[in-house]
Enzyme design. Structure first.
Site, PDB file in Angstrom:
ATOM      1  CG  HIS A   5      10.360   4.426 -17.063  1.00 60.56           C
ATOM      2  ND1 HIS A   5      11.295   4.900 -17.957  1.00 60.56           N
ATOM      3  CD2 HIS A   5      10.650   5.011 -15.870  1.00 60.56           C
ATOM      4  CE1 HIS A   5      12.115   5.723 -17.330  1.00 60.56           C
ATOM      5  NE2 HIS A   5      11.750   5.798 -16.070  1.00 60.56           N
ATOM      6  CD  GLU A  47       7.762   7.593 -13.770  1.00 58.19           C
ATOM      7  OE1 GLU A  47       8.478   8.601 -13.716  1.00 58.19           O
ATOM      8  OE2 GLU A  47       8.208   6.418 -13.605  1.00 58.19           O
TER       9      GLU A  47
END
Lengths: 441, 429
Positions: B67, B70
């Site tokens: 994450h 990202e």
């Protein structure tokens, strides 16, 4: 129910064919590009402290059972037989109006085995739910269903605290309203819910039917005549309703007020309300949209760049217009200890807007972003319906290509001009820490 | 030409292609629609925290790094911002990470090709520095704290920790405030180089575009980068026992009333079942047992034990699978007791199965109207080697025996875990 002869007028605007049938209006957007048919029926009800809870309970009870489908199981089985039609009955709120809404989304029969006429099924279903609820021999709603829905509604009202962002937004609006109807919760107050009985609720339902405007919106491969025929049955009661008056922007009672509330939260919620002085029907509204967009509508906007990207204070930071109330909401989720710093950064961005510190890139990016959003609305039946409903309730305002072309022409000077009308009404802070309290810039 | 598969009933066609670098491409044309939606996804998510890159030693990385990566992909070497590159051409961009995928996306009604080249470029050009990594920690900490205040998110997170003893599905997708503090540019590059290789990725475009032009554009992009197909990435998951970690977890939060989620741990590969079949059967079974048209639902709703937000879902991935049922309830003990008693016993009837098949078919048709949902499902199935277009056929073939067989999952107490959240102070009687 007697069918009354009523005059019908019809017009086409913004892709919708509009027909009025006395107290009811049908809006049909006919297109074959969708896989679904969307039907939306709305009673528009004034939001008042005395009646809000009654209004909230009507859809809750109507969605439970009808004369033909006398149990919730039977009703849902019917929806599943219609290839999983999605049905929602609930209450919403736009400014000081309560919307009692029934929304049905059906798969268009063209894409199903045997090509059934799902529009006819859908109109029949809505008519059954709105006009033929399950009634006891005593001539009112089933007391058991009413009690069940009262209990669930009371719990739902309490559960607002579970969603801290939503709770903060509600508390801010209550503070801004200072007792005026637009600050009321769409469900009313717990004491009123508790007091509702099945007779009073049934009689309120009949009042709604006989006196409130009913808007029926349909999007998909729909035949306006078929929708109009169903609508005539939906509004066949005796009685008149006032015309829907255009909404007026709310009048601010506060200037830079502050409300701090403590809860055991991991993240503080900072929310501000700014009066804009105009609803979406105002000719300057596109300039106000540009204002809010440059300030905080998108990832290129000042709030996202300065609060999140530069200062790393928040995951989200936004500004959003309420075109029905004439209000702009600003919000960010922050560390409680960073309250003063976050406010300082946010308010510096608001000041820079008033000073006209807007770059060509900010203008260009914001215009393009709005164009993308507005054009993409045409791909979604829900967004098409939502935009139409907003325009009808607000009493004007542009949409679609007209709105895009006006946004393209908004100049920096127009934004500076509307910026002068933007006034900080109230700041609300939901914080987990005591030390966040009382600090202000 | 790219291979095509058609669904004549609903008037849709899927075009698929794989370019020499190993990158897969899928296009679903939607003539007459304004918006074009594109995703660039990698088969890499929060559970991939222990792996062996092709020909290298095994690596362990901090929780939440997928994450974090990202977020950091939006950073550019010249100091600019990828969001601005999209904004310049009027496209709206975003990204999300889940257990097993990371997805970058944009939607636009104009200048599609310019936005598409921004997407292809930024996802294949990482730029991590100690400064920009440090700066992101404050932002992600606030994202994590936002989730910490969401009761339904916590309820699910606690359930996963109760269901799984060792599998990384028990870790929150975003990691923890502490784990993300240990993330470094080196670790990000290591993950990037392993998982953001085209042979582990998929480009999906849904909208009014020419599929051939999409394929040619991607092929040219890949040729320019000169990447060749790479060896297999070994994902290391410790063997997960059949039994749950903890049968029951309870927490307190600032909520009005309790929340309950009952989970049943399934195994990802069940002998005699195709994975798509199991997923379809699971959805039908839950609908028949406890969906809004079931007698059990009406009873629980009538007793006030559940509300409209009650959910019953089955989640399946390559390395884990589970069913989860629950929501807000005034009496978690009684709801749990009723569910665990009734789920193994409630009658399963042929007519209910046929009706729920209709409902599922309707959902499948509707899916093609919502590009975001369609891309999400297509991408997930693709990475697991499953074919979305087989869905109607698999659905049609489901028998009551299969439903009854799936229901056996609910008869195994050792596979069950319960997550409860109670208010900080219980309301009076």
């Amino acid at each position: 129910m007697g069918q009354e002869g009523r005059s019908e007028a019809s017009a086409v605007a913004g892709g919708f064919e509009t027909r009025t049938h006395g107290r009811g209006v049908t809006y049909c957007y006919t297109t074959d590009r969708f896989k679904t048919i969307s039907l939306h029926a709305v009673w528009v009800n004034p939001l008042t402290a005395a009646e809000a809870s009654l209004g909230a309970l009507v859809p809750a009870v109507l969605k439970r059972a009808t004369q033909r489908w006398p149990s919730t199981t039977r009703l849902h089985q019917r929806l599943e037989e219609l290839y999983g039609a999605h049905f929602r009955a609930d209450v919403g709120k736009v400014a000081d109006r309560q919307l009692i809404s029934f929304h049905l989304e059906l798969v268009d029969g063209r894409f199903l085995p045997g090509k059934p006429n799902t529009l006819a099924f859908g109109l029949d279903f809505l008519t059954e739910v709105l006009r033929r609820p399950l009634v006891t021999s005593a001539g009112h709603f089933d007391p058991t269903l009413v009690e069940q829905e009262k209990t669930l509604l009371l719990r739902r009202m309490e559960a607002v605290i579970n969603d801290k962002g939503q709770y903060a937004a509600l508390r801010l609006l209550e503070s801004v309203a200072g007792g005026r109807p637009f600050g009321l919760r769409k469900w009313g107050q717990p004491e009123e819910v508790s007091a509702v009985g099945p007779e009073a609720l049934y009689s309120y339902y009949l009042t709604l039917r006989a006196t409130r405007p009913l808007l029926v919106l349909a999007v998909g491969a729909v035949d306006p005549d078929e929708v109009a025929a169903a609508a005539r049955e939906l509004i066949s009661d005796q009685g008149d309703a006032p015309e829907l008056a255009a909404l007026r922007p709310y009048e601010p009672l506060h200037r830079d007020a502050e409300v701090v509330e403590r809860q055991p939260v991991s993240q503080g919620k900072l929310q501000q309300a700014y009066a804009t002085g105009m609803t979406a029907a105002h000719p300057d509204y596109p300039a106000m949209m540009m204002y809010a967009g440059v300030l905080g509508g998108f990832p290129h906007s000042k709030l996202f760049v300065n609060v999140r990207e530069k200062a790393s204070l928040a995951y989200y930071a936004y500004a959003r217009l309420d075109g029905a109330l004439g209000l702009m909401m600003v919000g960010a989720g922050i560390e409680s200890a960073h309250y003063a710093r976050a406010r300082q950064i946010i308010e510096a961005q608001v000041r820079s807007m008033a000073e006209g510190q807007i770059s060509e890139a900010e203008l260009q990016f914001t215009r393009e972003a709005y164009r993308n959003e507005i054009e993409a609305e045409q791909d979604s039946p829900d967004l098409i319906i939502g935009r139409k409903l907003e325009t009808v309730l607000v009493g004007g305002g542009l949409s679609g290509v007209d709105l895009i072309s006006v946004l393209e022409r908004v100049q920096r000077t127009d934004i500076e001009r509307v910026a002068g009308q933007v006034l900080l009404d109230t700041t609300y802070f939901l914080t987990g820490e005591e030390k966040g309290e009382g600090q202000s810039t | 030409m790219s291979p095509q598969k058609a669904l004549p009933l609903i008037n849709e066609t899927l075009h698929t292609f794989t370019v020499p670098s190993g990158l897969a491409v899928a296009v679903i044309p939607r003539p007459g629609f304004k918006k074009i939606y594109a995703t660039f996804a990698t088969h890499y998510g929060s559970i991939d925290n222990h792996f062996r890159p092709p020909g290298e030693a095994a690596v362990e990385v901090p929780d939440g790094i997928a994450h974090f990566l990202e977020h950091k992909m939006f950073e550019k070497a010249d100091g600019g911002d990828v969001f601005d590159d999209f904004a310049r051409v009027g496209a709206s961009a975003n990204a999300y990470t889940d257990y097993s995928t990371t997805t970058f996306l944009f939607s636009t009604t104009q200048h599609f090709w310019e936005a598409f080249s921004v997407l292809l470029e930024f996802v294949q050009r990482p730029y991590f520095t100690p400064e920009n990594v440090e700066k992101e920690k404050g932002i992600i900490e606030q994202e994590i704290r936002m989730y910490l205040d969401m009761p339904s998110d916590r309820l699910h997170s606690h359930l996963m920790r109760a269901l799984y003893q060792v599998h990384p599905a028990r870790i929150d997708i975003a990691g923890t405030v502490e784990s993300i503090r240990t993330i470094t540019p080196e670790a990000l590059y290591r993950c990037y180089q392993t998982f953001y290789h085209p042979s582990n990725m998929l480009v999906t475009v849904i909208g009014d575009v020419d599929p051939q032009q999409v394929v040619e554009t991607v092929a040219r992009d890949q040729e320019r980068r000169g990447l060749s197909a790479k060896g297999r990435i070994e994902r290391i998951f410790p063997p997960e026992p059949a039994e749950v970690a903890t049968p029951r977890v309870e927490h307190r939060m600032s909520v009005a009333r309790p929340l309950l989620m009952v989970g049943y741990k399934d195994v990802p590969e069940v002998p005699g079942w195709s994975r798509l079949e199991r997923e379809v059967v699971a959805g039908l079974t839950l609908g028949m047992l406890v969906g809004p048209s079931s007698p059990l639902y009406e009873r629980l709703y009538g007793e006030g034990l559940i509300n409209e937000r009650f959910s019953a879902r089955y989640t399946q991935d390559d390395s884990f699978a589970f069913a989860a049922l629950g929501g807000e309830t005034p009496d978690p003990d009684r709801l749990e007791e009723t569910l665990t008693r009734e789920l193994p016993l409630a009658p399963l009837r042929e007519e209910d199965l046929e009706r729920l098949k209709r409902k599922e078919l309707g959902s499948f048709v509707t899916l093609f109207q919502i590009p975001e949902d369609l891309a999400y499902l297509y991408n997930h199935l693709h990475f697991r080697g499953l074919d979305l277009l087989q869905y109607p056929e698999v659905l049609e073939g489901v028998t009551l025996e299969r439903v009854e067989a799936f229901r056996q999952l609910f008869t195994r107490p050792e596979r069950r875990a319960v997550s409860v959240i109670r208010p900080l102070a219980e309301p009076g009687p």
